[in-house]
Design an enzyme around this catalytic site. Structure first.
Site, PDB file in Angstrom:
ATOM      1  N   ALA A  85       0.846  -1.183   0.000  1.00 44.24           N
ATOM      2  CA  ALA A  85       0.000   0.000   0.000  1.00 44.24           C
ATOM      3  C   ALA A  85       0.885   1.237   0.000  1.00 44.24           C
ATOM      4  O   ALA A  85       2.083   1.145   0.216  1.00 44.24           O
ATOM      5  CB  ALA A  85      -0.879  -0.005   1.242  1.00 44.24           C
ATOM      6  N   GLY A 100      -0.843  -5.073   0.000  1.00 45.43           N
ATOM      7  CA  GLY A 100      -1.831  -4.805  -1.040  1.00 45.43           C
ATOM      8  C   GLY A 100      -1.375  -5.301  -2.408  1.00 45.43           C
ATOM      9  O   GLY A 100      -2.204  -5.690  -3.238  1.00 45.43           O
ATOM     10  N   GLU A 107      -2.060  -8.888  -2.521  1.00 47.61           N
ATOM     11  CA  GLU A 107      -3.515  -9.084  -2.590  1.00 47.61           C
ATOM     12  C   GLU A 107      -4.048  -8.847  -3.998  1.00 47.61           C
ATOM     13  O   GLU A 107      -4.959  -9.536  -4.445  1.00 47.61           O
ATOM     14  CB  GLU A 107      -4.215  -8.163  -1.580  1.00 47.61           C
ATOM     15  CG  GLU A 107      -3.951  -8.597  -0.139  1.00 47.61           C
ATOM     16  CD  GLU A 107      -4.612  -7.684   0.873  1.00 47.61           C
ATOM     17  OE1 GLU A 107      -4.157  -6.525   0.984  1.00 47.61           O
ATOM     18  OE2 GLU A 107      -5.576  -8.109   1.535  1.00 47.61           O
ATOM     19  N   GLU A 111       1.092  -6.634   6.954  1.00 49.73           N
ATOM     20  CA  GLU A 111       0.208  -5.674   7.623  1.00 49.73           C
ATOM     21  C   GLU A 111       0.290  -5.723   9.139  1.00 49.73           C
ATOM     22  O   GLU A 111       0.219  -4.698   9.818  1.00 49.73           O
ATOM     23  CB  GLU A 111      -1.247  -5.897   7.188  1.00 49.73           C
ATOM     24  CG  GLU A 111      -1.584  -5.374   5.798  1.00 49.73           C
ATOM     25  CD  GLU A 111      -1.166  -6.324   4.681  1.00 49.73           C
ATOM     26  OE1 GLU A 111      -0.531  -7.365   4.970  1.00 49.73           O
ATOM     27  OE2 GLU A 111      -1.450  -6.012   3.510  1.00 49.73           O
TER      28      GLU A 111
END
Ligand SMILES: NC(=O)c1ccc[n+]([C@@H]2O[C@H](COP(=O)([O-])OP(=O)(O)OC[C@H]3O[C@@H](n4cnc5c(N)ncnc54)[C@H](O)[C@@H]3O)[C@@H](O)[C@H]2O)c1
Length: 692
Positions: free
Chosen positions: A66, A105, A108, A128
């Protein structure tokens, strides 16, 4: 080639579309990258000539995570759920082509694709948890469906990355491409998907591995049991457990909803803010205002260690592990042999646990040369002294060392408290002397306090900081003062702990409060572990403190089976009625009227004086920044990461509140609570330590 936006473009290789993201340095999932992904895939999907889509990144890595700088700001651009819809529901197969680090992210996004191809050096992970949150874009629901629940728990709860070989074994990637030939490999895989009409495989529909874990609550129970102590009070850890559990218990969409809610609930918590703060603090700690990156670095090819005791042995292991030869010197053969045996035993134990091969053990031991004379250190580039904590002895060692060590060699002391400038003055090269304060056990603890002397040269500091990184430490630069940063602050807590047990608390009350706050143990358990007789001598002992009385009774801590606590054979601590009586008698003799002391008071009196001392350390310039103090406490004393360190904690409570309490204590208990001017200043200006 068509540009999608400033960071994405779309090309065609026959009937295969290639969406390329190029957003240096690490293709973080920023608003632009999200827009590029969604629009790129949507455009490719709309092109009737396209039969498959490859998603690849330029530069050194696939989407590495992210964009952490967006945290806490209003959302912009395509949302993650929108990307997910575009990719997962795309009517044409989407293949992620992965190199570098597909983390958070980024990973993901790869899991939203129908297939994944990676190069052998690629790494995958969901870090995370290290930021006090959980994956928020399907990681906890999709990964267990590919890797199985146990492996997914390991990845998600540890936050540690795993490699491509593991990924292939777990079914996380479908094929490996040759190193450096990712695009070709991904295109070939896409060709195969088209030619053999491989189905649009959505991970959300794969249930075999989830079904296998259903009805096996022991999987989760074991993880809980094994980690109960380590992760008590850490919200993200428990959130991650619940989310993975939901992957088993709930239909996919409901699991996604639970994951998203958990993620959003964790994002604004103090714990997550603390962890993000620590993430940046760790990067800051390496930067030294007046020692620029361009400062010359001295070559360190060989290290010398003086003293093969508790610290010398552990210190040596750090360098052996990094492949740097070490010469270790003692005064007597027996002490030297004992030290060598301990080092070998430590390595053998690691090998027994399967974390090192026997060959690794031999390689390391082969790099170690023992000696009984300082002359053996003549060719070392860095020499670290770890003899007894005694100024006269240390000065004598440095005087001799100065004559033996080659010109340009760095001389370091591992002293815990002594004045490094005074030690440096015993040599003719004070500019090449500094403190390297390792923490015990030195081969395990991550912290290194690098003590800058008055005359320490900049290249010497730069060299030692860089070396610290090389041996896997986190270094904090500190100035010369009694106990440097960590022990100087610890002294405040210890003093209050000793007072509290006379005023009305018991050692186990104080320890419980500190333990519940999140530290690995309280001050009395810690004293018992270290040994109560450090610095104590029978000859001078006058029953003038509880500690002296305990030592006189041969209750010297865990090693004698008794200290502040009683210990059974497996070293389990039990509150001691004997100690309780000693404390009550001692307090009575001193005329102290014992009172009930609340847990709040124990906590505030343990921690606020530490914060106050931290403020003094900053005023005096003995630490560069408040966050360095926090790094010291997290990595040297087990301050829980999710509480961000003492100075961050002060900011959370509010410097004005800390000040008010200190004043209140000062009014009734005096001097020890005199507020630092910096604390007064911050409170008056409504500022925080982070704002300095
Ligand atoms: N033990 C800790 O937790 C800890 C933590 C950080 C720093 N330190 C500091 O590290 C230093 C060493 O502490 P330790 O706990 O390892 O002590 P230790 O007693 O376990 O080891 C000291 C060793 O130094 C040897 N020695 C003494 N004089 C010597 C000389 N002139 N030449 C060569 N060897 C000599 C002794 O034989 C002994 O083996 C101290 O300054 C201490 O304050 C200790």
């Amino acid at each position: 080639m068509a540009a999608i936006n400033s960071v994405a473009d779309l090309t065609r290789e026959g009937d295969i579309a290639v969406v390329t993201i190029n957003s240096p340095p690490v293709n973080a999932l920023s608003a632009d990258v999200r827009n590029g992904l969604r629009n790129g895939v949507d455009q490719a999907a709309a092109d009737p000539a396209v039969k498959a889509i490859v998603l690849i990144c330029g530069g050194r890595t696939f989407i590495a995570g992210a964009d952490i700088s967006e945290f806490g700001k209003p959302p912009k651009g395509a949302t993650v759920p929108e990307i997910q819809t575009s990719i997962e529901n795309c009517p044409k197969p989407v293949i992620a082509a992965i190199h570098g680090t597909a983390l958070g992210g980024g990973f993901e996004v790869a899991l939203m694709c129908h297939y994944r191809v990676g190069v052998p050096s690629a790494k995958f992970g969901l870090p995370e948890i290290k930021l006090g949150i959980i994956p928020g874009a399907g990681g906890t629901q999709r990964l267990p469906r590919l890797s199985g629940v146990e492996n997914a728990l390991e990845v998600i709860l540890s936050g540690n990355p795993f490699g491509a070989k593991q990924a292939l074994e777990w079914g996380v990637v479908d094929a490996l491409a040759d190193e450096g030939k990712l695009r070709e490999g991904a295109l070939a895989f896409a060709r195969k998907v088209i030619d053999t009409r491989m189905p649009l495989r959505k991970i959300r529909d794969l249930n075999d591995k989830i079904d296998a874990a259903r009805g096996h609550p022991e999987i989760f129970e074991k993880v809980r049991r094994d980690n109960a102590r380590k992760y008590r009070g850490f919200e993200a850890w428990h959130g991650a457990m619940r989310a993975v559990q939901a992957a088993i218990d709930l239909p996919f969409d409901q699991g996604m909803k639970l994951e998203r809610e958990t993620f959003l609930n964790l994002l604004p918590t103090a714990q997550s803010r603390a962890q993000r703060y620590v993430f940046f603090a760790e990067r800051q700690a390496w930067k030294i205002a007046d020692v620029p990156d361009s400062t010359p670095i001295l070559p360190i090819k060989k290290v010398g260690v003086i003293g093969a005791g508790t610290m010398g042995g552990g210190i040596s292991m750090n360098f052996l592990n990094a492949g740097i030869p070490v010469t270790i010197v003692e005064t007597a053969k027996e002490a030297l042999d004992r030290g060598l045996v301990t080092i070998r035993r430590n390595y053998d134990n690691t090998a027994k646990k399967g974390r090192m091969t026997q060959a690794d053990v031999e390689t390391r031991m082969g790099l170690l040369s023992p000696g009984l004379n300082l002359d053996a250190l003549a060719d070392c580039d860095l020499i670290i002294e770890a003899v007894y904590e005694n100024m006269d002895i240390k000065k004598e060692v440095f005087r001799k060392l100065d004559k033996v060590a080659k010109q340009g060699a760095i001389l370091a002391s591992n002293t815990s408290y002594l004045n490094v400038d005074e030690i440096a003055a015993a040599t003719n090269r004070p500019d090449h002397v500094l403190g390297m304060h390792f923490f015990s056990p030195a081969n395990v603890m991550r912290l290194l306090e690098v003590v800058r002397g008055e005359k320490t040269a900049k290249p010497v500091i730069a060299t030692v900081m860089q070396l610290a990184r090389k041996i896997g430490k986190i270094a904090a630069l500190v100035g010369v003062c009694h106990g440097f940063v960590g022990n100087r602050m610890l002294h405040q807590r210890q003093r209050e702990a000793n007072k509290l047990i006379l005023e009305g608390a018991m050692p186990w009350d104080v320890d419980r409060v500190i333990y519940d706050f999140g530290l690995p143990m309280g001050p009395f358990a810690m004293s018992d572990l270290a040994g109560l007789d450090i610095g104590w001598s029978k000859e001078t002992s006058k029953s003038s403190t509880i500690r002296e009385i305990l030592c006189e009774m041969d209750r010297r801590g865990q090693k004698t089976g008794a200290g502040f606590y009683d210990y059974d054979e497996s070293r389990n601590a039990k509150p001691s009625p004997v100690v309780e009586k000693i404390i009550l008698d001692f307090a009575a003799k001193k005329g102290i009227n014992r009172r009930t002391i609340s847990d709040d008071e124990i906590l505030e009196r343990s921690i606020y004086p530490m914060i106050n001392e931290g403020a003094k350390i900053l005023e005096e310039g003995k630490a560069q920044r408040a966050s360095d103090i926090d790094i010291v406490w997290i990595n040297g004393y087990g301050w829980p990461v999710y509480r961000g360190g003492p100075m961050f904690y002060a900011d959370l409570v509010g410097p004005d509140k800390v000040l008010a309490k200190m004043k209140e204590f000062e009014a009734t208990m005096g001097e020890d609570f005199k507020p630092a001017p910096l604390l007064e200043k911050l409170a008056a200006e409504g500022k925080r330590f982070q704002d300095l």
